[in-house]
Write a protein that holds these residues in place. Structure first.
Motif, PDB file in Angstrom:
ATOM      1  N   ALA A  36      35.238   8.607 -26.934  1.00  0.00           N
ATOM      2  CA  ALA A  36      33.968   8.810 -27.630  1.00  0.00           C
ATOM      3  C   ALA A  36      34.215   9.615 -28.896  1.00  0.00           C
ATOM      4  N   LEU A  37      33.667   9.144 -29.996  1.00  0.00           N
ATOM      5  CA  LEU A  37      33.742   9.854 -31.271  1.00  0.00           C
ATOM      6  C   LEU A  37      32.324  10.289 -31.619  1.00  0.00           C
ATOM      7  N   ILE A  38      32.073  11.601 -31.544  1.00  0.00           N
ATOM      8  CA  ILE A  38      30.717  12.104 -31.696  1.00  0.00           C
ATOM      9  C   ILE A  38      30.651  13.114 -32.842  1.00  0.00           C
ATOM     10  N   SER A 191      40.967  -1.113 -24.197  1.00  0.00           N
ATOM     11  CA  SER A 191      40.783   0.220 -24.768  1.00  0.00           C
ATOM     12  C   SER A 191      39.558   0.204 -25.675  1.00  0.00           C
ATOM     13  N   ILE A 192      38.820   1.317 -25.696  1.00  0.00           N
ATOM     14  CA  ILE A 192      37.545   1.365 -26.413  1.00  0.00           C
ATOM     15  C   ILE A 192      37.463   2.660 -27.213  1.00  0.00           C
ATOM     16  N   LEU A 193      37.065   2.527 -28.465  1.00  0.00           N
ATOM     17  CA  LEU A 193      36.719   3.677 -29.299  1.00  0.00           C
ATOM     18  C   LEU A 193      35.273   3.484 -29.709  1.00  0.00           C
ATOM     19  N   VAL A 194      34.391   4.366 -29.233  1.00  0.00           N
ATOM     20  CA  VAL A 194      32.963   4.190 -29.456  1.00  0.00           C
ATOM     21  C   VAL A 194      32.388   5.344 -30.258  1.00  0.00           C
ATOM     22  N   VAL A 195      31.721   4.994 -31.344  1.00  0.00           N
ATOM     23  CA  VAL A 195      30.919   5.938 -32.122  1.00  0.00           C
ATOM     24  C   VAL A 195      29.496   5.820 -31.603  1.00  0.00           C
ATOM     25  N   GLU A 196      28.914   6.953 -31.236  1.00  0.00           N
ATOM     26  CA  GLU A 196      27.597   6.895 -30.599  1.00  0.00           C
ATOM     27  C   GLU A 196      26.812   8.159 -30.919  1.00  0.00           C
ATOM     28  N   ARG A 208      37.893  10.646 -22.854  1.00  0.00           N
ATOM     29  CA  ARG A 208      38.084  11.792 -23.745  1.00  0.00           C
ATOM     30  C   ARG A 208      37.152  11.664 -24.931  1.00  0.00           C
ATOM     31  N   GLY A 209      36.977  12.784 -25.623  1.00  0.00           N
ATOM     32  CA  GLY A 209      36.106  12.767 -26.783  1.00  0.00           C
ATOM     33  C   GLY A 209      36.683  13.547 -27.949  1.00  0.00           C
ATOM     34  N   TYR A 210      36.294  13.131 -29.145  1.00  0.00           N
ATOM     35  CA  TYR A 210      36.603  13.853 -30.377  1.00  0.00           C
ATOM     36  C   TYR A 210      35.284  14.196 -31.051  1.00  0.00           C
TER      37      TYR A 210
END
Length: 239
Positions: A36-38, A191-196, A208-210
């Motif tokens: 997760a990219l928050i 694999s997933i990179l999600v902006v939410e 994990r998150g950034y």
């Protein structure tokens, strides 16, 4: 189970023309991992995805996919490397049918039988799209359009999918359906990179998150730990 590193973003500086948005952003995605990219609006989250995809060329840093430097190469070549992108805003064409959209999405899949299996996989995720297969996209609800946009990304059979605000503007029940689909894809090893923007929901559904703020890395860690961090909860989760 997450494995070796699939994607590595190393200190990228990027932006739009002379306007720099990212200032040395780094992140990693391992095989089978959901990241997760928050962060707040304007933090640079979508800019990270566009730079990974080659739509924006970084002035510093690099993007490495499966050990290969793909920094700044053309987007269609990155897609052929197994990266799929589901953009913000439901990337659909009103006069095209659901079936035509999926055919368009599968342009990288050369084998007809593999394309058929990919379509069936999308219909397994979103049965309503099977029912609406011959319907024009303009007749779909907002949630169904998001499912179709998601399906266009998944029909490429990606190893990595980049999701930009997949639940924006959706009703809570439809939002749950989208996150359930993300979890199913995760279980299948993608694999997933999600902006939410719904940061809490993103962390609840990731490994994990950034945290980005003003174009810089602020925090990273296991999603469960970030969810419990009082500073993160107050500053970024509205709790």
């Amino acid at each position: 189970m997450a494995g070796d590193t699939l994607l590595k973003v190393e200190g990228i500086a990027s932006g739009y023309g002379k306007k720099q948005i990212l200032h040395g952003v780094s992140l990693e995605v391992s095989r089978g991992e959901t990241i997760a990219l928050i962060g707040p609006n304007g933090a640079g989250k979508s800019t990270v995805l566009l730079t990974i995809l080659g739509y924006l060329k970084p002035t510093e840093g690099k993007v490495v996919l499966e050990g290969e430097d793909i920094t700044g190469i053309e987007p269609h070549l990155i897609i052929q490397h197994g990266v799929a992108y589901c953009p913000q805003g439901r990337n659909i064409f009103p006069q095209m049918t659901v079936s035509e959209h999926l055919n368009l999405g599968a342009w990288t899949v050369g084998d007809a039988e593999e394309r058929r299996r990919a379509r069936e996989g999308v219909f397994g995720l979103f049965p309503i799209l099977k029912e609406k297969e011959s319907s024009k996209a303009r007749t779909l609800s907002g949630g169904q359009r998001q499912m179709l946009s998601f399906g266009m990304a998944m029909v490429t059979r990606p190893t990595l999918i980049l999701l930009d605000e997949p639940t924006i503007g959706l009703a809570p029940t439809v939002m749950d359906t989208i996150f359930e689909s993300i979890e199913r894809i995760h279980r299948d090893g993608v694999s997933i990179l999600v902006v939410e923007q719904n940061s809490a929901k993103a962390l609840e559904n990731s490994d994990r998150g950034y945290v980005l703020d003003m174009g810089r890395n602020r925090r990273e860690g296991d999603s469960a730990e970030l969810l419990l961090d009082p500073n993160i909860r107050q500053m970024y989760l509205g709790m």
